[in-house]
Motif scaffolding. Structure first.
Motif, PDB file in Angstrom:
ATOM      1  N   VAL A   1       0.865  -1.189   0.000  1.00  0.00           N
ATOM      2  CA  VAL A   1       0.000   0.000   0.000  1.00  0.00           C
ATOM      3  C   VAL A   1       0.893   1.228   0.000  1.00  0.00           C
ATOM      4  CG1 VAL A   1      -1.674   1.346   1.324  1.00  0.00           C
ATOM      5  CG2 VAL A   1      -1.865  -1.124   1.290  1.00  0.00           C
TER       6      VAL A   1
ATOM      7  N   SER B   1       0.564   5.357   0.608  1.00  0.00           N
ATOM      8  CA  SER B   1      -0.293   6.499   0.945  1.00  0.00           C
ATOM      9  C   SER B   1       0.396   7.775   0.467  1.00  0.00           C
ATOM     10  CB  SER B   1      -0.511   6.557   2.457  1.00  0.00           C
ATOM     11  OG  SER B   1       0.647   7.066   3.084  1.00  0.00           O
ATOM     12  N   ARG B   2      -0.325   8.892   0.577  1.00  0.00           N
ATOM     13  CA  ARG B   2       0.263  10.186   0.198  1.00  0.00           C
ATOM     14  C   ARG B   2       1.547  10.458   0.969  1.00  0.00           C
ATOM     15  NH1 ARG B   2      -5.468  12.938  -0.470  1.00  0.00           N
ATOM     16  NH2 ARG B   2      -5.848  11.772   1.419  1.00  0.00           N
ATOM     17  N   LYS B   3       1.484  10.178   2.282  1.00  0.00           N
ATOM     18  CA  LYS B   3       2.666  10.494   3.100  1.00  0.00           C
ATOM     19  C   LYS B   3       3.841   9.582   2.794  1.00  0.00           C
ATOM     20  CE  LYS B   3       0.273  12.287   6.860  1.00  0.00           C
ATOM     21  NZ  LYS B   3      -0.307  11.702   8.053  1.00  0.00           N
ATOM     22  N   ASP B   4       3.562   8.325   2.431  1.00  0.00           N
ATOM     23  CA  ASP B   4       4.660   7.422   2.031  1.00  0.00           C
ATOM     24  C   ASP B   4       5.419   8.043   0.858  1.00  0.00           C
ATOM     25  OD1 ASP B   4       3.822   5.477   3.865  1.00  0.00           O
ATOM     26  OD2 ASP B   4       2.547   4.452   2.391  1.00  0.00           O
TER      27      ASP B   4
ATOM     28  N   THR C   1       4.096   0.109   2.472  1.00  0.00           N
ATOM     29  CA  THR C   1       3.729  -0.780   3.588  1.00  0.00           C
ATOM     30  C   THR C   1       3.405  -2.120   2.934  1.00  0.00           C
ATOM     31  OG1 THR C   1       2.780   1.063   4.813  1.00  0.00           O
ATOM     32  CG2 THR C   1       2.062  -1.154   5.454  1.00  0.00           C
TER      33      THR C   1
ATOM     34  N   ASN D   1       1.322  -6.952   6.519  1.00  0.00           N
ATOM     35  CA  ASN D   1       0.855  -5.893   7.432  1.00  0.00           C
ATOM     36  C   ASN D   1      -0.262  -5.049   6.846  1.00  0.00           C
ATOM     37  OD1 ASN D   1       2.862  -6.650   9.282  1.00  0.00           O
ATOM     38  ND2 ASN D   1       4.374  -5.428   8.152  1.00  0.00           N
ATOM     39  N   ILE D   2      -0.917  -5.529   5.818  1.00  0.00           N
ATOM     40  CA  ILE D   2      -1.971  -4.717   5.197  1.00  0.00           C
ATOM     41  C   ILE D   2      -3.336  -5.140   5.738  1.00  0.00           C
ATOM     42  CG2 ILE D   2      -3.022  -4.038   3.012  1.00  0.00           C
ATOM     43  CD1 ILE D   2      -0.346  -4.522   1.697  1.00  0.00           C
ATOM     44  N   THR D   3      -4.087  -4.138   6.124  1.00  0.00           N
ATOM     45  CA  THR D   3      -5.456  -4.388   6.588  1.00  0.00           C
ATOM     46  C   THR D   3      -6.343  -4.507   5.364  1.00  0.00           C
ATOM     47  OG1 THR D   3      -5.000  -3.060   8.534  1.00  0.00           O
ATOM     48  CG2 THR D   3      -7.317  -3.453   8.018  1.00  0.00           C
TER      49      THR D   3
ATOM     50  N   GLN E   1      -6.146   3.965  11.985  1.00  0.00           N
ATOM     51  CA  GLN E   1      -5.875   5.345  11.569  1.00  0.00           C
ATOM     52  C   GLN E   1      -5.333   5.412  10.144  1.00  0.00           C
ATOM     53  OE1 GLN E   1      -3.658   7.477  14.542  1.00  0.00           O
ATOM     54  NE2 GLN E   1      -5.010   6.831  16.146  1.00  0.00           N
ATOM     55  N   ILE E   2      -6.080   4.779   9.236  1.00  0.00           N
ATOM     56  CA  ILE E   2      -5.708   4.810   7.813  1.00  0.00           C
ATOM     57  C   ILE E   2      -6.899   5.340   7.009  1.00  0.00           C
ATOM     58  CG2 ILE E   2      -3.901   3.048   7.812  1.00  0.00           C
ATOM     59  CD1 ILE E   2      -6.035   0.953   7.263  1.00  0.00           C
ATOM     60  N   ASP E   3      -6.622   5.698   5.743  1.00  0.00           N
ATOM     61  CA  ASP E   3      -7.659   6.327   4.916  1.00  0.00           C
ATOM     62  C   ASP E   3      -8.381   5.336   4.013  1.00  0.00           C
ATOM     63  OD1 ASP E   3      -6.787   8.670   5.981  1.00  0.00           O
ATOM     64  OD2 ASP E   3      -5.658   9.315   4.224  1.00  0.00           O
ATOM     65  N   SER E   4      -7.749   4.178   3.775  1.00  0.00           N
ATOM     66  CA  SER E   4      -8.268   3.308   2.729  1.00  0.00           C
ATOM     67  C   SER E   4      -7.963   1.841   3.025  1.00  0.00           C
ATOM     68  CB  SER E   4      -7.589   3.733   1.424  1.00  0.00           C
ATOM     69  OG  SER E   4      -7.949   2.907   0.377  1.00  0.00           O
ATOM     70  N   ILE E   5      -8.886   0.976   2.671  1.00  0.00           N
ATOM     71  CA  ILE E   5      -8.687  -0.462   2.881  1.00  0.00           C
ATOM     72  C   ILE E   5      -8.999  -1.186   1.567  1.00  0.00           C
ATOM     73  CG2 ILE E   5      -9.571  -2.500   4.107  1.00  0.00           C
ATOM     74  CD1 ILE E   5      -9.839  -0.865   6.582  1.00  0.00           C
ATOM     75  N   PRO E   6      -8.065  -2.030   1.094  1.00  0.00           N
ATOM     76  CA  PRO E   6      -8.365  -2.749  -0.145  1.00  0.00           C
ATOM     77  C   PRO E   6      -9.432  -3.835   0.061  1.00  0.00           C
ATOM     78  CG  PRO E   6      -6.200  -3.393   0.704  1.00  0.00           C
ATOM     79  CD  PRO E   6      -6.708  -2.300   1.590  1.00  0.00           C
TER      80      PRO E   6
HETATM   81  P1  ADP Z   1      -1.587   9.361   4.971  1.00  0.00           P
HETATM   82  O1  ADP Z   1      -0.931   9.215   6.325  1.00  0.00           O
HETATM   83  O2  ADP Z   1      -0.619   9.419   3.849  1.00  0.00           O
HETATM   84  O3  ADP Z   1      -2.595  10.459   4.909  1.00  0.00           O
HETATM   85  P2  ADP Z   1      -2.870   6.831   5.648  1.00  0.00           P
HETATM   86  O4  ADP Z   1      -3.266   7.353   6.995  1.00  0.00           O
HETATM   87  O5  ADP Z   1      -3.860   6.030   4.888  1.00  0.00           O
HETATM   88  O6  ADP Z   1      -2.441   8.010   4.694  1.00  0.00           O
HETATM   89  O7  ADP Z   1      -1.560   5.962   5.798  1.00  0.00           O
HETATM   90  C1  ADP Z   1      -0.735   5.952   6.926  1.00  0.00           C
HETATM   91  C2  ADP Z   1       0.254   4.779   6.825  1.00  0.00           C
HETATM   92  O8  ADP Z   1      -0.491   3.565   6.853  1.00  0.00           O
HETATM   93  C3  ADP Z   1       1.060   4.741   5.514  1.00  0.00           C
HETATM   94  O9  ADP Z   1       2.391   4.380   5.806  1.00  0.00           O
HETATM   95  C4  ADP Z   1       0.378   3.689   4.671  1.00  0.00           C
HETATM   96  O10 ADP Z   1       1.284   2.978   3.837  1.00  0.00           O
HETATM   97  C5  ADP Z   1      -0.233   2.766   5.713  1.00  0.00           C
HETATM   98  N1  ADP Z   1      -1.506   2.207   5.243  1.00  0.00           N
HETATM   99  C6  ADP Z   1      -2.467   2.809   4.519  1.00  0.00           C
HETATM  100  N2  ADP Z   1      -3.495   1.971   4.271  1.00  0.00           N
HETATM  101  C7  ADP Z   1      -3.176   0.803   4.857  1.00  0.00           C
HETATM  102  C8  ADP Z   1      -3.820  -0.475   4.967  1.00  0.00           C
HETATM  103  N3  ADP Z   1      -5.020  -0.718   4.423  1.00  0.00           N
HETATM  104  N4  ADP Z   1      -3.192  -1.454   5.661  1.00  0.00           N
HETATM  105  C9  ADP Z   1      -1.980  -1.219   6.237  1.00  0.00           C
HETATM  106  N5  ADP Z   1      -1.320  -0.062   6.163  1.00  0.00           N
HETATM  107  C10 ADP Z   1      -1.894   0.954   5.481  1.00  0.00           C
END
Ligand code: ADP
Length: 217
Positions: free
Chosen positions: A124, A126-129, A150, A154-156, A175-180
């Motif tokens: 995954v 994200s914008r911050k990555d 990520t 470790n992916i949700t 605390q993430i924005d998106s889930i596959p």
């Molecule tokens: P950002 O912090 O860029 O606004 P996120 O909060 O979604 O975006 O991501 C925070 C961290 O969590 C990033 O390092 C990202 O790679 C990881 N992440 C995002 N989505 C998932 C997921 N579904 N499962 C595991 N890790 C994730």
């Protein structure tokens, strides 16, 4: 109240009669209100469909004991992921960080999913990555995304038949924005990506709930 069903005066009266006297036939309810059975039919249909009343053939109507917010909560807990999921946006693990940034802009999404050559989910982004990778001295045209993503396991993830409310809880907990949204393969912990659920999808669900746009029985 927003989201809960507002009953008119006649429907409230019907509820009171059924609470007191149920099970009771439509005919008897109509008698008590000095109305015809035909006049009452739409109100009884609404009360039954909304879950306040239940109708048993040859027995009549009885009160389910559920109030508006209980019924709303039951409805919300029936929404499945596939009803709100969006299409996934993916990049290949060998793509550069620069390519991934271009894809993120072009596709107008905040999260990219990374797949291997078998189209299986491996990471995954994200914008911050991507921002973090761009801040260092590295050459973003050369670094492949699999260095900074990520990664599995470790992916949700979620499945299309999961309850949307459970995915909302996962978004908050992690605390993430998106889930596959994934489909299982013949191998353990190896998934195909078929969709995504984001905070935007959750906002749309919230609006539908508040505006009573849910079409659930
Ligand atoms: P950002 O912090 O860029 O606004 P996120 O909060 O979604 O975006 O991501 C925070 C961290 O969590 C990033 O390092 C990202 O790679 C990881 N992440 C995002 N989505 C998932 C997921 N579904 N499962 C595991 N890790 C994730």
């Amino acid at each position: 109240m927003v989201g809960t069903i507002e009953l008119n005066q006649r429907q409230e009266k019907i509820l009171a009669i059924v609470k007191e006297n149920g099970p009771i036939t439509g005919e008897h309810i109509a008698d008590q209100l000095n109305l015809t059975r035909a006049t009452l039919r739409p109100d009884l249909a609404i009360l039954t469909m909304a879950g306040f009343l239940e109708a048993r053939p040859r027995v009549g109507y009885f009160y389910t004991g559920k109030n508006g917010s209980q019924l709303l909560s039951e409805k919300v807990k029936k929404i499945r992921v596939h009803e709100y999921a969006s299409l996934p946006v993916v990049v290949s693990a060998s793509n550069s960080v620069y390519d991934a940034i271009c894809t993120m802009f072009l596709e107008d999404v905040g999260t990219l999913f990374v797949i291997d050559k078998h189209k299986h989910l491996v990471g995954v982004l994200s914008r911050k990555d991507l921002l973090r990778a761009s801040m260092g001295k590295q050459e973003i045209h050369q670094i492949p995304v699999n260095i900074i993503m990520t990664r599995m396991p470790n992916i949700t993830v979620c499945k299309k038949e999961d309850l949307l409310i459970d995915v909302a809880l996962k978004l908050m907990e992690k605390q993430i924005d998106s889930i596959p949204v994934v489909k299982e393969t013949s191998m353990d912990d190896v998934f195909e990506v078929i969709g995504r659920v984001t905070k935007t999808n959750m906002t749309k669900a919230l609006v539908d709930i508040a505006c009573d746009n849910l079409d659930l029985q």
